[in-house]
Design a protein around this motif. Sequence first.
Motif, PDB file in Angstrom:
ATOM      1  N   ARG A 148       0.847  -1.194   0.000  1.00 19.06           N
ATOM      2  CA  ARG A 148       0.000   0.000   0.000  1.00 19.06           C
ATOM      3  C   ARG A 148       0.878   1.239   0.000  1.00 19.06           C
ATOM      4  N   ALA A 149       0.361   2.321  -0.631  1.00 21.47           N
ATOM      5  CA  ALA A 149       1.120   3.584  -0.618  1.00 21.47           C
ATOM      6  C   ALA A 149       0.169   4.771  -0.620  1.00 21.47           C
ATOM      7  N   ARG A 150       0.691   5.865  -0.090  1.00 25.10           N
ATOM      8  CA  ARG A 150      -0.058   7.133  -0.082  1.00 25.10           C
ATOM      9  C   ARG A 150       0.844   8.165  -0.737  1.00 25.10           C
ATOM     10  N   ILE A 151       0.331   8.841  -1.741  1.00 26.95           N
ATOM     11  CA  ILE A 151       1.101   9.888  -2.431  1.00 26.95           C
ATOM     12  C   ILE A 151       0.362  11.201  -2.184  1.00 26.95           C
ATOM     13  N   ALA A 185       2.785   7.394  -9.447  1.00 31.12           N
ATOM     14  CA  ALA A 185       2.209   6.101  -9.018  1.00 31.12           C
ATOM     15  C   ALA A 185       2.621   5.021 -10.014  1.00 31.12           C
ATOM     16  N   PHE A 189       5.032   2.108  -8.880  1.00 27.89           N
ATOM     17  CA  PHE A 189       4.286   0.888  -8.537  1.00 27.89           C
ATOM     18  C   PHE A 189       3.674   0.157  -9.734  1.00 27.89           C
ATOM     19  N   MET A 222      -1.398  -3.810  -5.247  1.00 21.47           N
ATOM     20  CA  MET A 222      -1.262  -2.688  -4.304  1.00 21.47           C
ATOM     21  C   MET A 222      -2.468  -1.755  -4.360  1.00 21.47           C
ATOM     22  N   HIS A 223      -2.726  -1.085  -3.253  1.00 17.63           N
ATOM     23  CA  HIS A 223      -3.686   0.016  -3.221  1.00 17.63           C
ATOM     24  C   HIS A 223      -2.887   1.303  -3.047  1.00 17.63           C
ATOM     25  N   VAL A 224      -3.118   2.257  -3.928  1.00 20.31           N
ATOM     26  CA  VAL A 224      -2.373   3.523  -3.870  1.00 20.31           C
ATOM     27  C   VAL A 224      -3.377   4.667  -3.788  1.00 20.31           C
ATOM     28  N   THR A 225      -3.245   5.472  -2.747  1.00 21.64           N
ATOM     29  CA  THR A 225      -4.116   6.647  -2.604  1.00 21.64           C
ATOM     30  C   THR A 225      -3.322   7.883  -3.010  1.00 21.64           C
ATOM     31  N   ILE A 245       5.408  10.922   0.284  1.00 23.77           N
ATOM     32  CA  ILE A 245       4.981   9.557  -0.054  1.00 23.77           C
ATOM     33  C   ILE A 245       5.232   8.623   1.131  1.00 23.77           C
ATOM     34  N   VAL A 247       5.080   4.468   1.967  1.00 22.75           N
ATOM     35  CA  VAL A 247       4.897   3.140   1.367  1.00 22.75           C
ATOM     36  C   VAL A 247       5.003   2.083   2.461  1.00 22.75           C
TER      37      VAL A 247
END
Length: 350
Positions: A148-151, A185, A189, A222-225, A245, A247
Amino acid sequence: MKPLRFALVGTGFWSRYQLAAWRELPGAECVALCNRTRLKAEALGREFGITAIYDDSEELLAREKLDFVDIVTDVATHAPLTRLAAARQIAVICQKPMATTLREAEAMVRFTRERNAPFFVHENFRWQAPIRALAAELKRGAIGRPFRARIDFVSGFPVFENQPFLAGLEQFIITDVGSHTLDLARFLFGEARSIYCRTQRVHKNIKGEDVATIILEMHNGMHVTVNLAYAANPLEREAFPETLIFVEGETGSAELSPGCVLRTTTKRGTLVHRAPPPFYAWADPRYAVVHASIVPCNANLLAALPRDGTAPAKGTAVAETTGDDNLRTVRLVFGAYASAASGKPVSLPE
Ligand code: 89Y
């Protein structure tokens, strides 16, 4: 090696930095400037010692012998200018966002391919020093498989002061900053299978959305927000124009935090290192991390440009952000708007 000759089309806010960044590279020389408002092109020409000035792009292309054009105009003129140059088999570098619609972007890629004109999109965020440092950390498996990641690009910076046209865009933050962060993203990823997006407008005096919350489901699971905002002002942690970011991986986590600081946390503890941009005297310090990234981005595109003048000769390298590649980012941008309009996730082609 003889430098490739190019013309810069568009002499607004971004062009000065684009030109200064080109000057860092011996392989390219700007021989002409073109802008609808001639006075602006003349002023930039005086600053950079460029005397061939045009206000008509057809005349520019007819008169100058060019290896490529660098298009730094507003988005509505990207497609017609790209067609004009490609029709003469002149290579094109075009600023992001590539086009005003997905259909227009697809047509640009098709047209340049049919004319054997190399076509690239100038997408610089993925060339920022801290982003490359994070990518290297992920690649070496420092945190295991990321799941999972947050950008985040969340800022209160008065962006409309330097770039007033942004206030008039019907589609603002996803085209302007989402183009970059959705590209990040993909760069970090891989490709997305679906996209879901909600938007808001907080500024009362602008046309488009200034807040967007985007969720990507990637092919690798993966889930990327992606969180975008030019709204809350002030913020305690104003990091403009850094992308922050976070991760999560199976054996640790990695975080890009303000000040270009990369933290990698595993069972052994937290490794902290700074990945600041290289210093360039011409860069505006408020935009340093972005302005510095123009140099490696241009270098990557330059290496892919044909050198013997005969299209479709190949350059010495494959550029990262070809038109074809960037089309996948453009699909995410307009997929986000389609999802925001319907309230439903949008599936993306393989
Ligand atoms: O236009 C944008 C870009 O490409 O980077 C930051 C910016 O200048 C404002 O959002």
